[in-house]
Every structure is written in C-alpha cells, then in structure tokens.
Design an enzyme around this catalytic site. Structure first.
Site: not given
Length: 250
Positions: A105, A144
C-alpha cells in the site's frame, strides 16, 4: 493460480458489504488487500480455507495490509527493513516455492505533494527490495501503488497533471521500477485498453467512469513466462477501488 489484489478502504467496512460472498465468488488462491484500517485483534474474520496474515500500522485505523492465501507460505516478512518506512503496515511479503508475493500500500503523496519526499523514499526502497528478491526467484508486486503511470491510465490527465498520484515524480519512479527489470502485467497484455481501478466518491465518478488505474500486478522479468491473464474487475463493488486479478501458470 488466481491472484487478487484489492484496496478495501477499511476491512471492517467491506466485511459489512458481503466481503465473504465476494471472496467466495472470486475463488482466488491468494487475496491481497490494502488499507485495512485496523489492528488484527479488532476483527474476527472467518475465511474458511485461507491462512490470514496481517501487517498493521502502529496508528490504529490507518493504512495496513493483509494477505489471505489457500497455500501456506514458506515465510512471511513485514516491512522493507527501513525503520522510518515500516511503521504504517505498508509492505507484506509472502514467500512461496516458486515466487515471492509483495503486498504494497504505497504512500499517498497528499495534497500539494506534502508527503512526496516520504513517497519517493518508499518507492526507492521498495524497488531495491524487489531487485534483491528477484535474484532468487520471480517477484510479484501487487497493491494500490497510488500512481497512474501514463495518460491512458487516468480519465482527466490534463487537469490532474502534478496532482498526487499523477505527478511527474511519481510517474517517473514507476518508470524507473519497470526499467529496472519489471513488467506492468495489465498493460503488457492490454497495451491499448482503457480501464480504471479507482474512482473518487465525489461527482458520481464511478457512474461516469472518471477513474484512475492505480492498482497493479507487477512481475519481475524472470517471471514473465508465468503470466497467463490479467484483468480489472470493475463489476465488484464495496470500496472506492475495485479488485484486480492476475492468473499465473506455475
């Protein structure tokens, strides 16, 4: 083997939106999630058939990653080995017999790019870490990554230029990663396809498909032959991101 990656924008929130049913329908071998926004002891998550591994941020309700896998890994590692980058639960690595899986992330640079320096340091450390691991066996990075790499990866490229996630600095770092021996699997298989993985909650962005492709499966060059198919699952709801999928041949 089917791999899924999904920024769930709060694991407790998405559990209330039938995460169990989504997991059953996806029937993936490995599911990597980002932005769990919890400590593991704050949730009792039943996912029959899956081993669960979490990497929580020190700060409660913030960031965090987790991987749910049917096959038990050889080893699980937390962080990048850089103290100042390893307090937010952003990087979780699982080693399997034929590859490493890194769930990332990546930090958001935030408005006016006030966190860009931290983001650049993270990108450099992650790239170096991936290069070291890839000397042993193929590396698959998913998550992400908070960057739309090219104009094709964002609906409104002109108005978003220099904004967080589409700054020259972030895009150049992603290019640097690919140029150091890695492949953006979706773009490799679909060079001209326009498909997004994140939409703002504002302005009916998802209904209008005014999105960004900021979620990725990246694989090291020595794993190129593993790539079978890659997709972005726009029909799965529950978060401001949708899941992405990579199928590999082992």
């Amino acid at each position: 083997m089917k791999l899924i990656s999904w920024n769930v924008n709060g694991l407790r929130a998405v559990v209330k939106k039938d995460f169990q049913g989504i997991v059953d329908n996806l029937d993936a071998d490995i599911i990597s999630v980002q932005e769990t926004k919890l400590h593991q002891d704050q949730i009792d998550l039943e996912l029959p058939g899956y081993h669960q591994y979490f990497y929580d941020a020190q700060k409660k309700g913030y960031s965090g990653t987790a991987v749910f896998t049917k096959e038990e890994p050889i080893k699980v590692s937390h962080g990048l080995g850089v103290e100042e980058l390893d307090t937010e639960g952003r990087t979780l690595t699982l080693e399997f017999p034929k590859f490493y899986l890194i769930d990332s992330y990546t930090p958001n640079s935030q408005q006016k790019l006030k966190r860009l320096d931290f983001r650049m340091e993270y990108d450099d450390a992650l790239r170096d870490y991936m290069k070291r691991l890839s000397e042993n066996k193929p590396v698959i990075l998913c998550g992400d990554l908070n960057v739309a790499h090219e104009e094709i990866d964002i609906k409104n490229d002109k108005t978003n230029h220099k904004n967080p996630g589409f700054s020259d600095e972030e895009r150049n770092k992603f290019s640097e990663l690919l140029n150091s021996g890695f492949i953006d699997t979706f773009r490799y298989l679909h060079p001209d396809e326009v498909k997004y993985s994140w939409w703002s909650y504002r302005f009916n962005a998802r209904a209008n498909n005014a999105g960004w492709r900021i979620d990725y499966f990246v694989i090291s060059d020595n794993g190129k032959d593993l790539i079978d198919s890659a997709d972005i699952l726009n029909d799965v709801y529950g978060s401001d991101h949708c899941p992405i999928e990579l199928n590999i041949n082992l």
